[in-house]
Write a protein that holds these residues in place. Structure first.
Motif, short mmCIF file in Angstrom:
data_model
loop_
_atom_site.label_atom_id
_atom_site.label_comp_id
_atom_site.label_asym_id
_atom_site.label_seq_id
_atom_site.Cartn_x
_atom_site.Cartn_y
_atom_site.Cartn_z
N SER A 122 -6.23 -2.47 -12.81
CA SER A 122 -7.32 -2.06 -13.69
C SER A 122 -6.90 -2.16 -15.16
N HIS A 181 -4.55 -11.39 -0.30
CA HIS A 181 -4.42 -10.08 0.34
C HIS A 181 -4.05 -10.26 1.81
N ALA A 183 -0.49 2.54 -3.38
CA ALA A 183 -1.84 2.03 -3.60
C ALA A 183 -2.43 2.52 -4.91
N VAL A 184 -2.13 3.77 -5.29
CA VAL A 184 -2.66 4.31 -6.54
C VAL A 184 -2.11 3.53 -7.73
N THR A 243 -1.01 0.49 -7.68
CA THR A 243 -1.59 -0.86 -7.64
C THR A 243 -2.92 -0.90 -8.38
N ARG A 244 -3.79 0.04 -8.04
CA ARG A 244 -5.11 0.08 -8.69
C ARG A 244 -4.99 0.32 -10.19
N HIS A 279 -0.46 -7.16 -1.31
CA HIS A 279 -1.37 -7.87 -2.20
C HIS A 279 -0.58 -8.66 -3.25
N ASP A 339 0.81 -1.22 0.00
CA ASP A 339 0.00 0.00 0.00
C ASP A 339 0.84 1.27 0.00
#
Length: 366
Positions: A340, A354, A332-333, A335-336, A359, A329
């Motif tokens: 995606s 997780h 985190a941005v 990761t997403r 993750h 984390d």
């Protein structure tokens, strides 16, 4: 304490400081354990670099206790003096063979000055005040991560705790708990030992205990000035208010349990699987690979500052079969964005795991 348990030298610092304080308190309460304290302080020199910082206040506290109980007289053959002499000899021997003239000293000085653990200009009053302000901010916002406003509250409580020690005749506690802070800060000003978060983990219990004595001082004031009904209302409301304030800050800190994800990947990955690790996780991977013998040949660092998800994964585009991704984390941005992006390409995400702050994802690339 949790963080210290993951890194041996800091765990040793916490253990040494805690045990020395416990032995001093036990001796002052029962009159027993002087030889245990002396022997442990001598041996601890070889296992924890903060031993002098906590042992010197401990011996000062013991001397204060002896002088008070013996009318200000102390024999040269007193066991306490003998243990202090042995400790000093051992420390000088350790310093001579392990510290003095160490070849890494110039490099470490430059590193810690740049990192803020040592003042750049210790002889400049303005620079010194700025350094002490920064270190105080670090203590109450990083060592004790309750948020800025709660950091000020903790600072006030620590001050009230010190006042409580002096007012109630418990100056021994102030010597035992507060003097190490001053000694460590002085050593950093003299460029002898950095004052930085991971190097002062052993002081966290000190600040917490002094803050607790500050709460005790507040309660004593309430008991003598408030009526019984107001005291009852405070007893109910204060824990709720303080609890919500601290929990709304940054505490408890989120952990990044990358090791749990690594164990999961190690249990399910096949020979030849590629495992991509984001920058936030790569340093943690390096640490755990040394102490848990993970096969780092399968791991690929994704790099520092990619501008797009495509660039981040450019070297994986032509791959086929299972591909793993490990994230924390800390990013985190990113990761997403990466997950995606790969989902949008229609690749099958057939497994994910997780843990707290970490993750693991596995994609099957046709």
């Amino acid at each position: 304490i949790y963080y210290a348990s993951e890194a041996k030298q800091y765990m040793g610092d916490v253990a040494v400081a805690t045990l020395i304080a416990a032995l001093v308190l036990r001796y002052r309460a029962t009159g027993h354990g002087l030889h245990k304290l002396g022997a442990f302080a001598v041996v601890a020199i070889w296992f924890s670099s903060i031993t002098p910082i906590v042992a010197v206040p401990a011996f000062i506290s013991m001397f204060s206790h002896h002088l008070r109980n013996r009318g200000g007289k102390l024999s040269i053959r007193d066991p306490l003096i003998l243990w202090c002499a042995l400790w000093c000899i051992t420390f000088l021997f350790y310093y001579t063979i392990a510290v003095h003239g160490h070849p890494a000293t110039p490099h470490l000085l430059r590193f810690w000055i740049a990192a803020g653990g040592l003042p750049a200009e210790p002889m400049s009053p303005d620079a010194l005040l700025r350094y002490l302000h920064d270190r105080g901010y670090m203590v109450f916002n990083r060592l004790l991560p309750f948020g800025t406003m709660n950091g000020y509250l903790l600072m006030v409580l620590v001050g009230l705790g010190a006042f409580n020690c002096l007012r109630s005749g418990r100056s021994m506690l102030l010597i035992l708990f507060a003097l190490p802070v001053g000694i460590h800060a002085l050593l950093s000003i003299l460029h002898l030992y950095p004052f930085d978060t991971r190097l002062i983990l052993y002081l966290a219990p000190t600040f917490i205990l002094l803050a607790t004595l500050g709460v005790e001082q507040c309660l004593l004031h309430v008991r003598h000035t408030w009526n019984e009904r107001a005291q009852r209302a405070l007893a109910i409301s204060a824990p709720l208010i303080l609890g919500s304030l601290f929990l709304r800050g940054e505490f408890p800190m989120d952990r990044q349990e990358l090791r749990a994800c690594l164990d999961h990947v190690a249990a399910h990955a096949s020979a030849g699987d590629r495992i991509y690790v984001d920058t936030g996780a790569s340093a943690i991977l390096g640490y755990y690979s040394r102490i848990h013998a993970y096969d780092t040949n399968a791991f690929v660092d994704l790099g520092d500052e990619p501008s797009t998800a495509d660039q981040r994964l450019h070297d994986a585009v032509d791959m086929h079969g299972p591909i793993w991704f490990l994230f924390t984390d800390l990013r985190a941005v990113d990761t997403r964005a990466v997950i995606s992006h790969w989902d949008s390409l229609g690749y099958q995400r057939d497994m994910e795991y997780h843990a707290s702050g970490a993750h693991a994802y596995r994609y099957l690339i046709p």
